[in-house]
Design a protein around this motif. Structure first.
Motif, PDB file in Angstrom:
ATOM      1  N   GLY A  63       0.508  41.501  21.007  1.00  0.00           N
ATOM      2  CA  GLY A  63       0.202  42.634  19.769  1.00  0.00           C
ATOM      3  C   GLY A  63       0.732  42.095  18.684  1.00  0.00           C
ATOM      4  O   GLY A  63       0.251  41.042  18.081  1.00  0.00           O
ATOM      5  N   ASP A  64       1.636  43.280  17.726  1.00  0.00           N
ATOM      6  CA  ASP A  64       1.617  42.841  16.571  1.00  0.00           C
ATOM      7  C   ASP A  64       3.061  41.840  16.550  1.00  0.00           C
ATOM      8  O   ASP A  64       3.865  41.983  17.055  1.00  0.00           O
ATOM      9  N   VAL A  65       2.827  40.537  14.901  1.00  0.00           N
ATOM     10  CA  VAL A  65       3.117  39.983  14.720  1.00  0.00           C
ATOM     11  C   VAL A  65       4.390  40.654  14.615  1.00  0.00           C
ATOM     12  O   VAL A  65       5.690  39.269  15.259  1.00  0.00           O
ATOM     13  N   ARG A  66       4.767  40.866  14.018  1.00  0.00           N
ATOM     14  CA  ARG A  66       6.500  41.320  13.466  1.00  0.00           C
ATOM     15  C   ARG A  66       7.001  42.398  14.966  1.00  0.00           C
ATOM     16  O   ARG A  66       7.978  41.002  15.050  1.00  0.00           O
ATOM     17  N   ASP A  67       6.446  42.816  15.252  1.00  0.00           N
ATOM     18  CA  ASP A  67       6.999  43.300  17.119  1.00  0.00           C
ATOM     19  C   ASP A  67       7.322  41.625  17.944  1.00  0.00           C
ATOM     20  O   ASP A  67       8.363  42.037  18.543  1.00  0.00           O
ATOM     21  N   VAL A  68       6.044  41.320  18.443  1.00  0.00           N
ATOM     22  CA  VAL A  68       6.342  40.106  19.217  1.00  0.00           C
ATOM     23  C   VAL A  68       7.817  39.383  18.815  1.00  0.00           C
ATOM     24  O   VAL A  68       8.432  38.994  19.238  1.00  0.00           O
ATOM     25  N   THR A  69       7.778  38.318  17.788  1.00  0.00           N
ATOM     26  CA  THR A  69       8.903  37.670  17.097  1.00  0.00           C
ATOM     27  C   THR A  69       9.632  38.671  16.870  1.00  0.00           C
ATOM     28  O   THR A  69      10.928  37.894  17.374  1.00  0.00           O
ATOM     29  N   LEU A  70      10.041  39.806  16.869  1.00  0.00           N
ATOM     30  CA  LEU A  70      11.577  40.941  17.076  1.00  0.00           C
ATOM     31  C   LEU A  70      11.834  40.707  18.338  1.00  0.00           C
ATOM     32  O   LEU A  70      12.764  40.992  18.950  1.00  0.00           O
ATOM     33  N   SER A  71      10.698  40.920  19.407  1.00  0.00           N
ATOM     34  CA  SER A  71      11.137  41.209  20.871  1.00  0.00           C
ATOM     35  C   SER A  71      11.776  39.280  21.314  1.00  0.00           C
ATOM     36  O   SER A  71      12.574  39.531  22.238  1.00  0.00           O
ATOM     37  N   TRP A  72      10.959  38.375  21.110  1.00  0.00           N
ATOM     38  CA  TRP A  72      11.389  36.710  20.573  1.00  0.00           C
ATOM     39  C   TRP A  72      13.067  36.928  20.920  1.00  0.00           C
ATOM     40  O   TRP A  72      14.354  36.283  20.669  1.00  0.00           O
ATOM     41  N   LEU A  73      13.135  36.897  19.221  1.00  0.00           N
ATOM     42  CA  LEU A  73      14.585  37.108  18.797  1.00  0.00           C
ATOM     43  C   LEU A  73      15.620  38.523  19.684  1.00  0.00           C
ATOM     44  O   LEU A  73      16.887  37.810  19.820  1.00  0.00           O
ATOM     45  N   ALA A  74      15.328  39.028  20.007  1.00  0.00           N
ATOM     46  CA  ALA A  74      16.335  40.239  20.996  1.00  0.00           C
ATOM     47  C   ALA A  74      15.623  39.844  22.211  1.00  0.00           C
ATOM     48  O   ALA A  74      16.940  40.286  23.604  1.00  0.00           O
ATOM     49  N   GLY A  75      15.418  38.255  22.812  1.00  0.00           N
ATOM     50  CA  GLY A  75      15.366  37.582  24.065  1.00  0.00           C
ATOM     51  C   GLY A  75      14.576  37.845  25.119  1.00  0.00           C
ATOM     52  O   GLY A  75      15.523  37.680  26.186  1.00  0.00           O
ATOM     53  N   SER A  76      13.519  39.147  24.887  1.00  0.00           N
ATOM     54  CA  SER A  76      12.575  39.573  25.871  1.00  0.00           C
ATOM     55  C   SER A  76      11.474  38.145  26.651  1.00  0.00           C
ATOM     56  O   SER A  76      10.588  39.402  27.092  1.00  0.00           O
ATOM     57  N   LEU A  77      11.002  37.495  26.320  1.00  0.00           N
ATOM     58  CA  LEU A  77       9.669  36.670  26.192  1.00  0.00           C
ATOM     59  C   LEU A  77      10.294  35.952  26.607  1.00  0.00           C
ATOM     60  O   LEU A  77      11.107  34.996  26.874  1.00  0.00           O
ATOM     61  N   LEU A  78       8.536  35.464  28.002  1.00  0.00           N
ATOM     62  CA  LEU A  78       9.360  34.695  28.417  1.00  0.00           C
ATOM     63  C   LEU A  78       8.083  33.990  28.868  1.00  0.00           C
ATOM     64  O   LEU A  78       6.729  34.481  28.121  1.00  0.00           O
ATOM     65  N   ASP A  79       7.900  32.691  28.459  1.00  0.00           N
ATOM     66  CA  ASP A  79       6.137  32.084  28.364  1.00  0.00           C
ATOM     67  C   ASP A  79       5.711  32.404  29.199  1.00  0.00           C
ATOM     68  O   ASP A  79       6.478  32.223  30.833  1.00  0.00           O
ATOM     69  N   SER A  80       4.309  32.614  29.747  1.00  0.00           N
ATOM     70  CA  SER A  80       3.412  33.513  30.568  1.00  0.00           C
ATOM     71  C   SER A  80       2.978  31.875  31.879  1.00  0.00           C
ATOM     72  O   SER A  80       2.668  32.064  32.775  1.00  0.00           O
ATOM     73  N   GLY A  81       3.308  30.181  31.028  1.00  0.00           N
ATOM     74  CA  GLY A  81       2.669  29.437  31.943  1.00  0.00           C
ATOM     75  C   GLY A  81       1.156  29.548  31.610  1.00  0.00           C
ATOM     76  O   GLY A  81       0.564  28.062  32.268  1.00  0.00           O
ATOM     77  N   ASP A  82       0.332  29.873  31.086  1.00  0.00           N
ATOM     78  CA  ASP A  82      -1.046  30.231  31.438  1.00  0.00           C
ATOM     79  C   ASP A  82      -1.664  29.343  30.477  1.00  0.00           C
ATOM     80  O   ASP A  82      -1.299  29.519  29.352  1.00  0.00           O
ATOM     81  N   SER A  83      -2.615  28.394  30.592  1.00  0.00           N
ATOM     82  CA  SER A  83      -3.329  27.741  29.939  1.00  0.00           C
ATOM     83  C   SER A  83      -4.834  28.098  29.864  1.00  0.00           C
ATOM     84  O   SER A  83      -5.167  28.744  31.081  1.00  0.00           O
ATOM     85  N   CYS A  84      -5.273  28.209  28.610  1.00  0.00           N
ATOM     86  CA  CYS A  84      -6.787  28.496  28.516  1.00  0.00           C
ATOM     87  C   CYS A  84      -6.992  27.222  28.773  1.00  0.00           C
ATOM     88  O   CYS A  84      -7.779  26.328  28.941  1.00  0.00           O
ATOM     89  N   GLN A  85      -8.569  27.410  30.091  1.00  0.00           N
ATOM     90  CA  GLN A  85      -9.013  26.487  30.715  1.00  0.00           C
ATOM     91  C   GLN A  85     -10.798  26.558  30.517  1.00  0.00           C
ATOM     92  O   GLN A  85     -11.964  25.837  31.108  1.00  0.00           O
ATOM     93  N   GLU A  86     -10.792  28.077  29.600  1.00  0.00           N
ATOM     94  CA  GLU A  86     -11.670  28.152  29.402  1.00  0.00           C
ATOM     95  C   GLU A  86     -12.749  27.925  27.773  1.00  0.00           C
ATOM     96  O   GLU A  86     -14.206  27.867  27.943  1.00  0.00           O
ATOM     97  N   HIS A  87     -12.458  26.672  27.675  1.00  0.00           N
ATOM     98  CA  HIS A  87     -12.888  26.193  26.625  1.00  0.00           C
ATOM     99  C   HIS A  87     -13.891  25.773  26.372  1.00  0.00           C
ATOM    100  O   HIS A  87     -13.495  24.121  27.420  1.00  0.00           O
ATOM    101  N   GLU A  88     -15.137  25.925  25.836  1.00  0.00           N
ATOM    102  CA  GLU A  88     -16.669  25.149  26.032  1.00  0.00           C
ATOM    103  C   GLU A  88     -16.279  23.503  24.745  1.00  0.00           C
ATOM    104  O   GLU A  88     -17.676  23.136  25.379  1.00  0.00           O
ATOM    105  N   HIS A  89     -15.542  24.053  24.312  1.00  0.00           N
ATOM    106  CA  HIS A  89     -16.191  23.195  23.204  1.00  0.00           C
ATOM    107  C   HIS A  89     -15.068  21.989  23.038  1.00  0.00           C
ATOM    108  O   HIS A  89     -14.753  21.033  22.335  1.00  0.00           O
TER     109      HIS A  89
END
Length: 121
Positions: free
Chosen positions: A90-116
């Motif tokens: 989403g919007d970078v400002r909204d994401v940052t404000l969500s983190w400041l509000a304490g409502s973000l958690l790490d998904s733990g998802d790693s991108c494993q589809e890198h061909e490079h």
């Protein structure tokens, strides 16, 4: 505190290594607000093989709020003293404000589809 977000058109870029630029916010955690913002150009090439971790660390960035990211990139950032929180969208400002509000958690998802090969050290 400084927070960096891999960005494209003011949105979190879902692929860290190919983002258009990084949005860096200076935040006041006590007041839960954004104080200022700056743009850091993204280096050419894959994020984890570029110098972006050292550039952001030299700017005193302490946190990366990102979409998908391979383990290699997470390790490079962590080794530079930057904590990583994945699964953001989403919007970078909204994401940052969500983190400041304490409502973000790490998904733990790693991108494993890198061909490079970014996730290989």
């Amino acid at each position: 505190m400084k927070i960096a977000l891999p960005s494209r058109q003011n949105l979190i870029d879902s692929h860290f290594g190919h983002c258009e630029y990084f949005t860096v916010f200076i935040v006041d955690q006590d007041r839960r607000e954004i104080i200022s913002e700056e743009i850091v150009e993204s280096p050419a090439g894959c994020g984890c093989k570029s110098n972006i971790a050292s550039v952001l660390a030299a700017m005193d960035v302490k946190l990366m709020l990102a979409g998908n990211m391979g383990d290699g990139a997470v390790n490079v950032l962590n080794n530079s003293g930057i904590e990583v929180l994945r699964g953001c969208a989403g919007d970078v400002r909204d994401v940052t404000l969500s983190w400041l509000a304490g409502s973000l958690l790490d998904s733990g998802d790693s991108c494993q589809e890198h061909e490079h090969g970014c996730h290989h050290n």
